[in-house]
Every structure is written in C-alpha cells, then in structure tokens.
Design an enzyme around this catalytic site. Structure first.
Site, PDB file in Angstrom:
ATOM      1  N   ARG A   1      22.467  -7.985  11.029  1.00  9.70           N
ATOM      2  CA  ARG A   1      21.130  -8.319  11.713  1.00  9.70           C
ATOM      3  C   ARG A   1      19.959  -8.935  10.753  1.00  9.70           C
ATOM      4  NH1 ARG A   1      20.258  -4.280  16.646  1.00  9.70           N
ATOM      5  NH2 ARG A   1      22.835  -4.277  16.329  1.00  9.70           N
ATOM      6  N   SER A   2      19.084  -9.285  11.484  1.00 10.47           N
ATOM      7  CA  SER A   2      17.834 -10.290  11.126  1.00 10.47           C
ATOM      8  C   SER A   2      17.133  -9.727  12.111  1.00 10.47           C
ATOM      9  CB  SER A   2      17.811 -11.308  10.026  1.00 10.47           C
ATOM     10  OG  SER A   2      16.682 -11.707   9.267  1.00 10.47           O
TER      11      SER A   2
ATOM     12  N   ASP B   1      14.207  -6.504  22.050  1.00  9.01           N
ATOM     13  CA  ASP B   1      15.708  -5.765  23.065  1.00  9.01           C
ATOM     14  C   ASP B   1      14.833  -5.032  24.174  1.00  9.01           C
ATOM     15  OD1 ASP B   1      14.458  -5.247  21.018  1.00  9.01           O
ATOM     16  OD2 ASP B   1      16.472  -3.823  20.701  1.00  9.01           O
TER      17      ASP B   1
ATOM     18  N   TRP C   1      10.265  -7.474  11.640  1.00 13.80           N
ATOM     19  CA  TRP C   1       9.028  -7.617  12.242  1.00 13.80           C
ATOM     20  C   TRP C   1       7.585  -6.827  12.312  1.00 13.80           C
ATOM     21  CZ3 TRP C   1       7.995 -10.466  17.323  1.00 13.80           C
ATOM     22  CH2 TRP C   1       8.740  -8.373  19.050  1.00 13.80           C
TER      23      TRP C   1
ATOM     24  N   GLU D   1       4.109   3.513  21.759  1.00 13.17           N
ATOM     25  CA  GLU D   1       4.946   2.117  21.186  1.00 13.17           C
ATOM     26  C   GLU D   1       4.650   0.798  21.801  1.00 13.17           C
ATOM     27  OE1 GLU D   1       8.958   0.481  20.779  1.00 13.17           O
ATOM     28  OE2 GLU D   1       9.006   1.945  22.767  1.00 13.17           O
TER      29      GLU D   1
ATOM     30  N   ASP E   1      -3.643  17.335  33.451  1.00 16.95           N
ATOM     31  CA  ASP E   1      -3.514  18.810  33.523  1.00 16.95           C
ATOM     32  C   ASP E   1      -4.527  19.514  34.569  1.00 16.95           C
ATOM     33  OD1 ASP E   1      -2.140  20.276  31.461  1.00 16.95           O
ATOM     34  OD2 ASP E   1      -3.241  19.505  30.502  1.00 16.95           O
TER      35      ASP E   1
END
Length: 789
Positions: free
Chosen positions: A326-327, A449, A280, A644, A98
């Site tokens: 899926r694990s 992924d 996880w 993240e 800003d």
C-alpha cells in the site's frame, strides 16, 4: 510579551527546559524554600479562609513589580497542590473542563518565599503544571520559575514548543538505541510482541547491522528477517501475524580497515499510536521542519522515500510490514524541490546530483505505481488508489470489522474470530467481502480513511486529489528539467528525459480532468467513477488541490475559490466536505472522520498555498487565521494539547468518531503534539500578518477580528487573480479618530485614504489587547472563552 527576556542569573527565561532547569546553569540558592510555610498558607490547604477572600482579585499586595516577577516553587508540594485543587476530573491536566477555582497562591522568589502571588486562570495554571513536570524530570526539588514563562503569549509559546521540543519528541532512528522504541507498535493487537526488523534482500549492510544488534543485545529478542526479492501480496498476507518494522535509509561508509560503518538516518513520525514513518504525513511534516530550520531532518526523510521506492517499489503507507502493498498520496516532487531550495548554496554541484537522484526516484514511482495497472484507468488516462493487498487490513482494531463479518459468520455457524481465520487464510471464498476490502484498502491508501465519499467504491474512483498530485509531478519534473538540467535529464540507468515529454503529460491529464471531473455549472472538480463511467456528486474540499497543483484556469480558480468560501469555510477553518454530501448520521450510519464537521491540516495547508498562488491572498490569510485560532484556543484551554484533527464547526478536539483523536493522551505536559498539526501551525504563521498574530495571541475569535479589521464578511473572495492586493484588507484611519466618535460615513471615507498600518484602529486595539495578554493572560483568555461560547 513581557520585556523581561533574561532572568537575574542571566538565563533566557524561555530557554529549553534542559537548560532552564539545569542545576549547573541556573542558581537555586535561596536559603529558605519554606515548604511548611507554603503548605500552611496555600489556598488549597487553607480551609479556614473564606472562599471569596481566597479567590479575591489582585490587590495592592501583589501589584506588578518594577522587575520581572519570579516564583519560588517547591516541586512536589506545588504539584500536589495544583492537582488536588484544580484537576477535578483526574486526568493530570488543567483544562476549562476542570471545576477548580482556577487560583493558586505561589511564593515569590524576591521575598524568599514569604510573600505570595496569585496565579490565575486555566492557561497560567496549566503552564505552571507543565513547568513543574519538566523541572521534576530534571531532578529538581525546588526551582525558581520566571513569570514570563507562565504568561507567555500562547502563539509564541506553542510555536517555541513545536520548534524546540515537539519535533524532537517525534524523531526516531532505527539504530541500536532506538530500535526498541520504533519497533513498539500500538496497533499490534494480534501478533507476537517481540521486535522484528524486515530488511530488503539486497541490503546486505542493513542485514549485517541489525543481525549484530540482535547478537549483542539478546535481551531485546530482536528478530531480523530478510525479505524475498519479489514481495507478493501473498507473502505480505502470510506475515500479517508477524508485525515488524521495515528498514530505511542509512549513511553507509567504510573505515580504514574496510569495516562497514552503518549510520541510520533519522526521521519524524506523526505521533501517538503512529510510531513509524508515514507517506503523506512526512511531506507535511517536512514543510514545518523547513520553516523551523530542520533541513537535514527533512532531507533525510526524502532519502527514506528514495530507499523505499528502490527496495519496496513504492513510497509506503508507512514502514511496517503490513503496509508493503500500500502507498499513500504522492508528494515527492514538491517535497524534493522544497528541500532543494533550502540546501546550502555553496555546494550546488552536490545539490544538483542529489536533486537528480531524487527526481529519478519520483519518475520511477510515477511510472511503476501511479500510471500502471491496477491504479491506471487506460480509458480516461486518470489514476485511482488501488493497492494489491489480500484479506483484512491487520493494523485495524481487532473488532473493527465485526459488524461486517457477523452475518457471514452466522451463515456458516462459526464465531466471528473463526470466520476471520478462515477468510484470511483463503479457506473460504466470499467475493462480496473481497470487493469490500479492495475498496477499504484503497481508502487507506488515499490517506482519507475513512469518508462516505470513498466508502465501498474508492478503487473505482479517479479522485481529484490523486490526479492533482500527479499533474503536479508532471509539471514539477518538466520545470526542473528545463530550469536546472538544461532541458534534458539523464538518470542512472541511462534513460534520458526531455521536459517536453512531461509538459505533454501534464496537458493530457489536464484535458482528462476537465472532461471527466470538472462541473462548470457547480464550479468544482469531482471524483470520477471509472467503472460506472459517471462523475460522483460528493462535494469535497479536495477540489482546492487543483489550485495547489496549478491545473485550474483563472476562470476555474475563481469559481473554486468562491465554493471554498461558501461551501467549506466555517468558523474553525476548512471542513472536509459539505454536510449535505455527508448525509444523515444515525446509529447505524455513524460519522466518518474525513467528513463534515472535521477539519484536517493537509486540507488547510494545500488550500492556503493554492489560493495564495492564484492571487486570493485575503482568503488564504483568512482561512489560515481561522485554523490557527482553532489550534491556539485548544492549546490554551486544554493544557497545551495539539491533536490530530478538529471538529472545526464546534471548535473542539473532543470528537466522537472512529479512531478517536491522537495527541490528546498525555500527563501534565505535552511531548510531541501531532506531526502535521505542528507543521500547519508553523507554516500558517508565515501566511498571516503581524497584526493578525497579535490578535491570535489575544485569542480574538475569527469573526470578531474580521469585523474589526473590515475583512470581507460575505464569505466570498474580495478580488480576482488579476487584482491581487499586497496585504490583506486593513481598517486604516487617522489616529485622531480613535479619540472621537466618527460617523459611519466618515469612517468609510477614512478607510480609503490609506495611511500607516500601525495607526489603524485594528492595530491599535490589537496592540493594546496583546500587551494586556502578555501581562495578565488568564483574565483575557477566560473572557475570550466566554465570548466565543
């Protein structure tokens, strides 16, 4: 930190907002708020004042008082003022991006609102905005805010927010009140939006409970679906257009009238668009929860994993219907043991029964998921990620695979959307696409992924990370049986396991990993392609998982540690892979989020633990400081954001990569951070020393701090596992040397003498910096921002 810990009305100045702004606890009895006076004299509305005068440095009129300063704030007016003046890009956050003057005059409470004090800098102004937003939520129109709440040491503020607010913001519970929240799926861009709960065929209490909610709350339009006894890939494909949440564990009891009392157990979600319990992620979240004393929440997440293994056959990628095949990376044994160590010792018998049940679930998962087809490669004895789903993963963005499908659609003369329907419904066959999506799903099961390390070959790779985790399973089970069950563990089905069996399994896996994965010339473990029968050359930081799992010899550990320092350590922590392994980035070959230059919390946390375990204490702490600095810097500069992931080379959360970044989209005040990032901060603080924390609070850039503290600057471990210093290297000198100019030779001599750590130059400097930071943080932080740039 300021010495003022309590306000004049007796309330802790750093209390949770629900208490701090509670009208029944804090007194807001000042007779004159003077909103008109405030508007007239506020800098943002005073067009006649000269700009240089309005932004002058602090003078005698606002010198630091003998008592704690407090501000008298008109909530609506101050919010309007700060956003109008400082939020120049209109995102409802005050950040270094800003272009406002970064100065706001606010009335002081001690003067009844007649005198003002200038709040300066991005950090304090963003904190003011956050506090205003929290007060507004409490229904306050006028509040008194302690200065100590605005200039709080950022390390303490972030850690406090994680512990008292962020975790609570991530907690979910699939009950009558929470079901509408948990059923909301931001990833649902295809199916209908009505909430839907899928329940295992034999969980009658769950089915009855959710059916009752559906009847009693018809406005929810809740659909309750009982899953078949055998859940096949074909079944999962057929419900891909009917997104739903999967039921989890609950405490089930019966009252005196034999009526079922169904009490769903809480859990934590990662945050943002990930509004369900992940595999996880939950492990790493549990590490942070345990640090913060949230033992029951972490234990409850273990209960959910036991439930998933029993009813769904595996620990799921997450508890959504499209994840049933899926694990995710298996961490259950370590998670169980961490929780077990925190359980109340006075109930050891009950604790052991719980441990026995949890380890039994892990053993079941080990055999039926990870060491059986299609995930087991019998020739090598190693395991691969290899889920059994059919078709395109439905949770991706609607256009995610368009570039891939376009040539096939054009060849048939149909649109891309038409081709998707034909392919997903098995009306056409395309072996190339089938193979692509097997690998794509495997990448998602790996948790990484996506990355060029795994792209188009993941299901064929015995990865270092997975086999390290399975080695850890084998060792954990063997040690648990030996140390806590007298060498023999009998499960509920009557199976008896001996510790020696699991020790042999670990030894066999270690031999296979060394044979197929270890490259002694390079000094790293590499993934092994079981189809091509060759070791791949992509250099991944997952080689550090061998240290965490304990499967490296001391000689191997030293080589791995050196590679961690030379190949993966960058200014902001550990990077996922090397730039050379990633390859050139072009318009047709964009960056992947698990490649260089991105850093992720799981990689950092496992590396810290592994290095520490093998005795590389200084390297572990050095890496922890880098990562914590990256988080703290972003927190200070960007209105409290905790995202993240990070670009750890450029030290930014502004990443141009697939999926963007989660945890950054909020207005005025952050609510939840991001699950494993929160955990990495709380866990990371347990690795660093007090003087490192003070440096972190002053936003001392890593390389500046390491230079001052005489840390190793050649990016290599400073010792071997057999020579482990109890504390990180400290520049230790006699206090008198602070008052004279000593030669380098004199300093070298003084370093060797040892002495009280509090007399060291670095501690003296950092103590001074931290004291200044707690009093006038905006100035310090702005200077550090410029320095780091």
């Amino acid at each position: 930190m300021s010495s003022y810990t309590h306000s004049v009305d007796g309330v802790d100045v750093l209390a949770h907002p629900s208490k701090y702004y509670d009208k029944d606890v804090r007194r807001f009895s000042y007779s004159r708020t003077r909103a008109t006076y405030y508007r007239r004299r506020n800098i943002w509305d005073n067009e006649k004042q000269d700009a240089s005068q309005s932004q002058r440095r602090r003078g005698s009129n606002d010198d630091r008082p003998t008592q704690a300063r407090r501000f008298l704030v008109d909530v609506e007016e101050t919010e309007k003022a700060i956003l109008s003046q400082e939020d120049t890009n209109g995102d409802f956050q005050i950040t270094i991006e800003d272009a406002g003057p970064k100065v706001l005059q606010v009335p002081t409470a001690g003067s009844g609102g007649f005198q003002r004090f200038e709040i300066r800098g991005t950090y304090m102004l963003s904190n003011l905005l956050q506090e205003i937003a929290l007060a507004k939520e409490m229904g306050r129109k006028s509040v008194v805010i302690d200065e100590a709440r605005l200039n709080e040491n950022p390390v303490n503020r972030l850690s406090r927010m994680i512990k008292t607010s962020f975790w609570d913001g991530l907690v979910r519970r699939i009950d009558a009140n929470g079901i509408e929240i948990i059923c909301a799926d931001p990833k649902n861009t295809k199916g209908d939006a009505n909430p839907r709960v899928y329940v295992p065929h034999d969980d009658i209490p769950a089915f009855d409970y959710y059916s009752k909610i559906s009847r009693e709350r018809p406005h929810l339009k809740l659909e309750v679906v009982k899953l078949p006894e055998v859940i096949t890939p074909q079944y999962v494909r057929n419900i891909n257009s009917k997104f739903g949440i999967l039921s989890l564990a609950a405490n089930v009891s019966y009252d005196e009238n034999k009526n079922c009392v169904y009490d769903p157990i809480t859990f934590a979600v990662p945050g943002g668009r990930f509004n369900e319990m992940y595999g996880w992620d939950s492990y790493f979240e549990s590490l942070g929860l345990l640090v913060d004393g949230r033992v029951e929440l972490a234990k409850g997440m273990v209960e959910h994993f036991i439930y998933e293994i029993k009813h769904y056959g595996k620990i799921l990628n997450a508890n959504r219907s499209y994840y049933l095949t899926r694990s995710q990376p298996p961490f259950l044994t370590d998670m169980v043991l961490r929780v077990y160590q925190c359980l109340p010792s006075e109930d050891e018998k009950s604790n052991l029964l719980w441990l026995r049940r949890a380890m039994g679930a892990a053993i079941h998962e080990y055999h039926n998921v990870w060491t059986s087809k299609p995930r087991l490669d019998e020739e090598t004895g190693l395991s691969c990620y290899h889920p059994t789903g059919i078709g395109m993963p439905p949770e991706t963005e609607s256009t995610h695979f368009d570039h891939l499908l376009e040539p096939y659609a054009n060849a048939l003369g149909v649109s891309i959307e038409e081709y998707k329907d034909l392919y997903n419904n098995r009306q056409i066959s395309e072996p190339e696409l089938d193979a692509y999506f097997v690998h794509d799903r495997a990448v998602r099961e790996s948790g990484h992924d996506t990355t060029y390390r795994l792209e188009k070959r993941c299901a064929d790779l015995a990865t270092v990370d997975l086999n390290c985790l399975l080695y850890k399973y084998e060792v954990d089970i063997a040690e648990t049986i030996t140390e806590l069950f007298s060498g023999s563990l009998e499960l509920d089905d009557g199976t008896v396991w001996k510790a020696e069996t699991w020790k042999k399994r670990a030894e066999e896996r270690k031999r296979s990993m060394d044979k197929y994965m270890w490259n002694d010339d390079v000094g790293m473990y590499f993934d092994y392609d079981v189809r091509l029968k060759e070791r791949i050359t992509y250099e991944s930081v997952t080689t550090s998982w061998a240290l965490w799992a304990g499967c490296a010899t001391e000689e191997q550990a030293l080589k791995i540690a050196k590679n961690i320092c030379t190949k993966f350590e960058v200014i902001g922590g550990l990077v996922s892979g090397t730039e050379e392994s990633r390859g050139e980035i072009t318009l047709s070959r964009p960056n992947r989020q698990w490649d260089y230059p991105f850093g992720w919390a799981p990689h950092q946390m496992l590396a810290w633990k592994g290095l520490y375990k093998y005795g590389f204490v200084d390297v572990s702490r050095r890496l922890a400081y880098r990562w914590l600095y990256t988080i703290t810097k972003s927190f200070v500069d960007f209105n409290g954001v905790v995202p993240e992931k990070f670009d750890v080379v450029k030290l930014t959360h502004r990443v141009k990569v697939e999926y963007g970044n989660v945890g950054t989209d909020f207005k005025m005040v952050p609510r939840e951070g991001f699950g494993w990032m929160n955990a990495s901060y709380q866990v990371g603080l347990t690795y660093i020393t007090n003087h490192m924390k003070r440096a972190l609070g002053a936003l001392t850039p890593p390389d500046v701090f390491f230079a001052r503290a005489n840390w190793s600057t050649d990016s290599t471990p400073s010792h071997t596992p057999s020579v482990t210093p109890p504390e990180p290297p400290v520049f230790t000198v006699d206090t008198k040397s602070l008052l004279r100019s000593a030669s380098q030779a004199d300093n070298d001599k003084l370093r060797k003498t040892g002495g009280d750590p509090k007399d060291s130059i670095v501690n003296y400097e950092l103590h001074s910096i931290s004291e200044s930071a707690s009093n006038v943080p905006a100035t310090i932080y702005e200077e550090n921002t410029k320095e780091s740039k």
